[in-house]
Design an enzyme around this catalytic site. Structure first.
Site, PDB file in Angstrom:
ATOM      1  N   HIS A  63       8.618  -7.423  12.987  1.00 29.27           N
ATOM      2  CA  HIS A  63       7.896  -8.673  13.249  1.00 29.27           C
ATOM      3  C   HIS A  63       7.336  -8.730  14.668  1.00 29.27           C
ATOM      4  CE1 HIS A  63      10.618 -10.596   9.947  1.00 29.27           C
ATOM      5  NE2 HIS A  63       9.518 -10.089   9.425  1.00 29.27           N
ATOM      6  N   HIS A  64       7.212  -7.560  15.329  1.00 27.40           N
ATOM      7  CA  HIS A  64       6.709  -7.623  16.708  1.00 27.40           C
ATOM      8  C   HIS A  64       5.276  -8.114  16.736  1.00 27.40           C
ATOM      9  CE1 HIS A  64       5.009  -3.796  15.459  1.00 27.40           C
ATOM     10  NE2 HIS A  64       4.237  -3.805  16.509  1.00 27.40           N
ATOM     11  N   ARG A  65       4.581  -7.959  15.603  1.00 26.26           N
ATOM     12  CA  ARG A  65       3.259  -8.577  15.442  1.00 26.26           C
ATOM     13  C   ARG A  65       3.197  -9.169  14.042  1.00 26.26           C
ATOM     14  NH1 ARG A  65       0.854  -7.244  19.834  1.00 26.26           N
ATOM     15  NH2 ARG A  65       0.652  -5.108  20.593  1.00 26.26           N
ATOM     16  N   LYS A  69       2.042  -6.026   7.329  1.00 19.85           N
ATOM     17  CA  LYS A  69       1.044  -5.538   6.375  1.00 19.85           C
ATOM     18  C   LYS A  69       1.558  -4.282   5.688  1.00 19.85           C
ATOM     19  CE  LYS A  69      -3.539  -5.639   5.326  1.00 19.85           C
ATOM     20  NZ  LYS A  69      -3.026  -5.592   3.967  1.00 19.85           N
ATOM     21  N   LYS A  93       2.348   3.298  11.826  1.00 16.64           N
ATOM     22  CA  LYS A  93       0.937   3.594  11.534  1.00 16.64           C
ATOM     23  C   LYS A  93       0.016   2.568  12.200  1.00 16.64           C
ATOM     24  CE  LYS A  93       0.535   4.826   7.354  1.00 16.64           C
ATOM     25  NZ  LYS A  93       0.511   4.840   5.900  1.00 16.64           N
ATOM     26  N   LYS A 105       6.187  -3.346   3.165  1.00 16.00           N
ATOM     27  CA  LYS A 105       5.864  -2.642   1.923  1.00 16.00           C
ATOM     28  C   LYS A 105       6.464  -3.403   0.755  1.00 16.00           C
ATOM     29  CE  LYS A 105       3.648   1.126   0.764  1.00 16.00           C
ATOM     30  NZ  LYS A 105       2.490   1.661   1.494  1.00 16.00           N
ATOM     31  N   SER A 361      -8.375  -2.418   5.761  1.00 16.99           N
ATOM     32  CA  SER A 361      -7.724  -3.663   5.323  1.00 16.99           C
ATOM     33  C   SER A 361      -7.759  -4.692   6.457  1.00 16.99           C
ATOM     34  CB  SER A 361      -6.257  -3.402   4.949  1.00 16.99           C
ATOM     35  OG  SER A 361      -6.162  -3.007   3.606  1.00 16.99           O
TER      36      SER A 361
END
Ligand code: NAD
Length: 469
Positions: A63-65, A69, A93, A105, A361
């Site tokens: 959750h650092h950003r 996704k 990634k 995921k 994305s």
């Protein structure tokens, strides 16, 4: 020797990379762990078979950003360890290619081939509803995308379900990416991962110094390539590699493979597979019944683009490729990697090579939040500007451009042009960033260089937030 699980393998890469950094051990531990793991079961009614219980997962690694996704996978092999590993790979990634997301995921443990379209739609909508209940999907928090066994159709069902539950959320369409264009998807997303694989391999083989060490000439021209998996990623990667001058000599699918050392036409093989359900018995190609054996044939570049753990300590000693481009996630186990590196094989790692999908994305998510397609506001303006410049040059020189040249120079960028240009820029810049770390740290291991790069960015994000002062 104990075999590492997939998630343990990913953690072991972080541990190896951490040795090249000075970050506190506790911070590295926090980065390695998955922040949230959600497993759930739900019923589905299958025609003529009654009720079945389906298991679903969503893992948010870091959750650092936000949002986090990562794709959603439909496969009978989906399990917690796999989803955790794939979620973690997404964090590294995204950091590597400067996409400002954490990693996640999802997975549904089904063999999608065994279900009708109606049942798949019911499963997808119910899976989405389960995510909504727990706040595991939203444009601000967690944005899924396609992965193995899913595509634009499933993303459309997810978007529609989410918008139905949250009709007053103005950005609801940005809850998922990889959508069809009719639902505000973006041009170029379907082929993005394969196209990114092509850009990455093109850059890697263009460095004469690196190719010389492998006994290869620089450039894609004439390079012999074997591809495993002719799905979304494998098909597009193979197509662009062929267009770029490479010769596709082998294609492996789950139910058989083919080899033709004079070269296969990817589009023709793809059409053959659509009609016959298999790539086998294609023109003059040799059938390889046990398709995994195709990975061991002589070639310059091997592109596993199907599933993880395809090259293990068992078959690694027999791999003859000079370069392995990991289009799939985790196709090489960590034990196998040691064997391959000792053989002098260059491995271009998944967290870099298949990052094209999440990059585009990201562009789709930006488009959804801005509610306007790229190029719509400035295409005509740029054309007018270009026209004015050319007219001024013509007046000054007294010479006129031909209509063909004029049309080529004047045209403003379309959404697809902008997306492809952003994708190419991302893949090319990232490759040289990784190579620089590899040279600086005097390692031949590109994966560790990737992890050093990604780990450092995530560590800084955590420290700047003040969690680790
Ligand atoms: P897909 O379902 O479109 O295609 C996978 C293909 O592999 C199918 O044609 C399938 O029949 C084939 N296959 C399955 N088992 C096989 C086997 N044992 N041997 C040979 N072929 C086999 O999936 P995809 O989206 O192309 O994903 C492939 C890989 O790429 C996965 O590891 C996925 O995580 C990764 N990936 C996908 C994306 C994306 O944008 N779709 C992005 C990044 C990474």
């Amino acid at each position: 020797m104990k075999q590492h699980s997939f998630f343990e393998s990913v953690c072991s890469y972080v541990d190896q990379a951490a040795k090249y950094t000075q970050y506190p051990a506790g911070l590295i531990e926090q980065i390695k762990q998955c922040n949230s793991v959600y497993q759930f079961n739900f019923p589905v009614k299958v025609k003529d078979k009654g009720y079945q219980v389906v298991t679903g997962y969503r893992v948010q690694h870091s959750h650092h950003r936000l949002p986090v996704k990562g794709g959603i996978r439909y496969s009978e092999n989906v399990n917690e360890d796999e989803v955790k590993a794939l979620a973690a790979l997404m964090s590294y990634k995204c950091a590597l290619v400067n996409v400002p997301f954490g990693g996640a995921k999802g997975g549904v443990r089904i063999n999608a081939r065994e279900y009708s379209d109606e049942t798949l739609e019911a499963i997808t909508r119910r899976y989405t509803a389960e995510l909504i209940k727990k706040n595991f999907i939203s444009p601000a928090l967690d944005v899924p995308a396609p992965d193995y066994g899913t595509g634009a159709r499933e993303m459309a069902w997810i978007a529609d379900t989410y918008s139905t539950f949250r009709p007053d959320e103005i950005n609801s369409i940005g809850c998922v990416t990889g959508k069809p264009l009719s639902l505000h998807g973006i041009k170029g997303r379907t082929e993005a991962t394969g196209r990114g694989v092509f850009f990455g391999l093109r850059e890697a083989v263009s460095v004469a110094e690196d190719m010389q060490k492998l006994g290869l000439t620089p450039g894609l021209d004439g390079k012999k390539v074997i591809v495993q998996g002719l799905g979304n990623v494998g098909y597009h990667a193979a197509k662009y590699l062929q267009e770029g001058g490479a010769i596709i000599i082998g294609i492996a699918e789950y139910n058989g493979g083919i080899l033709d050392t004079t070269g296969l036409d990817v589009e023709e093989v793809f059409q053959h597979m659509q009609i016959h359900g298999s790539v086998m018995n294609f023109k003059n190609a040799k059938n390889i019944e046990n398709s995994i054996e195709l990975l061991e044939y002589e070639c310059d570049i091997l592109v596993p683009a199907a599933l993880e753990e395809q090259i293990t300590s068992e078959n690694a000693p027999r791999i003859q490729a000079k370069i392995i481009g990991e289009a799939a996630n985790g196709p090489i186990t960590s034990d196998a990697e040691q064997i391959l590196l000792e053989k002098g094989i260059m491995i271009i790692p998944d967290i870099y090579l298949n990052a094209g999908g999440v990059t585009v994305s990201y562009f789709e998510w930006l488009k959804n939040l801005s509610h306007v397609a790229f190029g719509r506001m400035d295409k005509r303006y740029e054309e007018l500007n270009n026209n004015n410049i050319i007219r001024a040059v013509e007046e000054t020189t007294g010479r006129q451009l031909s209509k063909a040249s004029l049309d080529r120079l004047v045209i403003g960028p379309s959404e697809k042009d902008i997306v492809n240009s952003g994708l190419e820029e991302t893949m090319v810049t990232a490759y040289y960033g990784i190579r620089e770390i590899m040279l600086r740290e005097e390692t031949t291991n590109l994966r560790i260089a990737c992890f050093v790069n990604a780990l450092s960015k995530i560590a800084v994000a955590y420290m700047d937030r003040g969690i680790f002062p």
